[in-house]
Design an enzyme around this catalytic site. Structure first.
Site, PDB file in Angstrom:
ATOM      1  N   GLU A 162       8.781 -17.241  -2.895  1.00 27.97           N
ATOM      2  CA  GLU A 162       8.778 -16.015  -3.695  1.00 27.97           C
ATOM      3  C   GLU A 162      10.219 -15.543  -3.922  1.00 27.97           C
ATOM      4  O   GLU A 162      10.573 -15.081  -5.004  1.00 27.97           O
ATOM      5  CB  GLU A 162       7.991 -14.958  -2.907  1.00 27.97           C
ATOM      6  N   GLU A 191       0.866  -1.184   0.000  1.00 28.77           N
ATOM      7  CA  GLU A 191       0.000   0.000   0.000  1.00 28.77           C
ATOM      8  C   GLU A 191       0.897   1.226   0.000  1.00 28.77           C
ATOM      9  O   GLU A 191       2.085   1.115   0.319  1.00 28.77           O
ATOM     10  CB  GLU A 191      -0.874   0.002   1.264  1.00 28.77           C
ATOM     11  N   GLY A 203       1.308   3.369   2.157  1.00 29.44           N
ATOM     12  CA  GLY A 203       1.974   3.547   3.456  1.00 29.44           C
ATOM     13  C   GLY A 203       2.516   2.262   4.056  1.00 29.44           C
ATOM     14  O   GLY A 203       2.944   2.258   5.212  1.00 29.44           O
ATOM     15  N   ARG A 213      31.775  -7.020 -32.993  1.00 27.90           N
ATOM     16  CA  ARG A 213      31.982  -5.559 -33.047  1.00 27.90           C
ATOM     17  C   ARG A 213      33.475  -5.247 -33.239  1.00 27.90           C
ATOM     18  O   ARG A 213      34.320  -5.665 -32.439  1.00 27.90           O
ATOM     19  CB  ARG A 213      31.495  -4.930 -31.740  1.00 27.90           C
TER      20      ARG A 213
END
Ligand SMILES: Cc1cc2nc3c(=O)[nH]c(=O)nc-3n(C[C@H](O)[C@H](O)[C@H](O)COP(=O)(O)OP(=O)(O)OC[C@H]3O[C@@H](n4cnc5c(N)ncnc54)[C@H](O)[C@@H]3O)c2cc1C
Length: 384
Positions: free
Chosen positions: A249, A133, A135, A275
């Site tokens: 998680e 949230e 806060g 390159r």
């Protein structure tokens, strides 16, 4: 499953390897060609979710009786890896299959699981988790969203921010206070079905530094009625449930970190070999070779640590402190590696048409969500 050395991690079985090949082709065909459009519209087409579901790439760990793949965390991790390798961070499957579905499997009643999981596995129901949230981010005990019991409903009031899949989700696990006086013991998890939910409003899709095709959004609840039967687990047990599921998680973040840094390294090796500067390939310069040697070493060590953590997690022996180590160290390495890789591309690396630019920008959030890295160190220190 693809890795930098080509070796298959021990946690990937034959089924996982086959799933990885399907996932690799899926992201190359259905997502990578549409990066620009998805970035502009700030979400991945709903059809992509359904195609992923049809191929068995969603909810791999959900038991077959609820429409899932009937596998383990390792199977979902293979899909997350292939997505991160492709450079995509838009399809919010790591949240959908890696966070939301496991909550429902672990804490849902039979009725809840039968109602929501099959649709999540097909991609018809997109899941989100609403903890943060304005806060209350790190300090989750401070959430202000209230769920007040009234008859056979809860009345939900409050707001959430930074919610992945926020603009498209059909189901949100909302973290709300059911007893504000009880601190962490007054927090509950409610499942809000977003269709036909008067008082529920989605805010704007937030403008971010990276992850442009991820529909990270604000959400608002004004007197939203949520059936009491949508309570997940026991009333007041929400904080404990969230704490128990955090290692998973954190590991999902680690899986994505390693796959993304392996891809960045491969892109850089290929680029520096083609390159030309001062009449010779960039790769022929000693600094560039030493830089790539260092990066390859860090990437390899990261892979070995991650693989050990995934094996332990699948076996049920990964402790929370080690999961926190994986989260902070692998996301930190991801940011460092993609930064150093981008440097090897010079100005081209700063251009969004180069994959390394996307890998660099998208990496940054990994040190913040899933518990800020500073918090991980605090948690680790408590185990010392
Ligand atoms: C791209 C993206 C996707 C997200 N997806 C979701 C989602 O799907 N669902 C959801 O609920 N949230 C989501 N979040 C929110 C995320 O989880 C929070 O941003 C995170 O928890 C940090 O909270 P905060 O932003 O309020 O930062 P704060 O809590 O204000 O912290 C700010 C900083 O202070 C430091 N800090 C804070 N606490 C401590 C401490 N105890 N010790 C040391 N240092 C500390 C850290 O450096 C931290 O980064 C997402 C965020 C992003 C950027």
């Amino acid at each position: 499953m693809s890795t930098a050395t080509g070796a298959r991690p021990r946690w990937v079985d034959d089924e996982g390897a086959a799933l990885g090949a399907v996932a690799r082709d899926f992201f190359q065909a259905e997502v990578v060609p549409h990066f620009e459009r998805f970035d502009r519209q700030k979400y991945v087409d709903r059809e992509v979710w359904r195609k992923a579901g049809a191929l068995g790439l969603l909810c791999c760990e959900v038991p077959e009786e609820y429409g899932g793949g009937g596998g383990t965390f390792a199977h979902d991790a293979v899909v997350f890896s292939e997505q991160a390798r492709s450079g995509d961070t838009g399809l919010g499957n790591p949240v959908h299959s890696g966070v939301v579905a496991p909550y429902l499997v672990a804490y849902g009643s039979e009725k809840q699981k039968a109602r929501w999981l099959p649709g999540m596995a097909t991609g018809d129901i997109i899941g989100a988790v609403g903890m943060s949230e304005p806060g209350a981010g790190t300090d989750l005990k401070n959430v202000r969203t209230r769920a007040t019991r009234s008859g056979d409903h809860y009345v939900l009031n409050g707001s959430k921010t930074f919610i992945s899949n926020g603009a498209q989700c059909d189901l949100i696990i909302v973290v709300a206070k059911t007893d504000p006086a009880a601190g962490r013991h007054g927090i509950s998890l409610l499942v809000l079905e977003t269709a036909d939910a008067p008082g529920f409003r989605r805010g704007r899709v937030l403008d971010k530094l990276g992850m442009h095709s991820q529909d990270t959004s604000e959400l608002f609840f004004d007197d939203v009625l949520v059936p009491a039967e949508n309570l997940l687990g026991e009333e007041g047990a929400g904080f404990g449930m969230m704490m128990r599921d955090l290692p998973r998680e954190r590991l999902v973040i680690g899986v994505n970190a390693v796959a993304a840094m392996e891809r960045a390294l491969e892109e850089s090796i290929a680029y520096t070999k083609t390159r030309e500067v001062f009449g010779a390939p960039l790769f022929s310069m000693q600094h560039v070779k030493f830089e790539l040697a260092e990066l390859a070493t860090i990437v390899r060590a990261s892979r070995v640590f991650l693989d050990d953590c995934v094996e332990k997690f699948v076996a049920g022996t990964l402790d929370p402190a080690t999961a926190s180590m994986a989260k902070w160290w692998l996301s930190q390495n991801q940011c460092d590696i993609t930064d150093r890789c981008l440097q090897l591309f010079g100005g081209y690396g700063y251009m969004r048409e180069y994959l390394v630019s996307r890998l660099y920008a998208d990496a940054r959030a990994q040190k913040i969500y899933g518990g800020a890295n500073e918090v991980m160190k605090d948690l680790i220190s408590r185990s010392l």
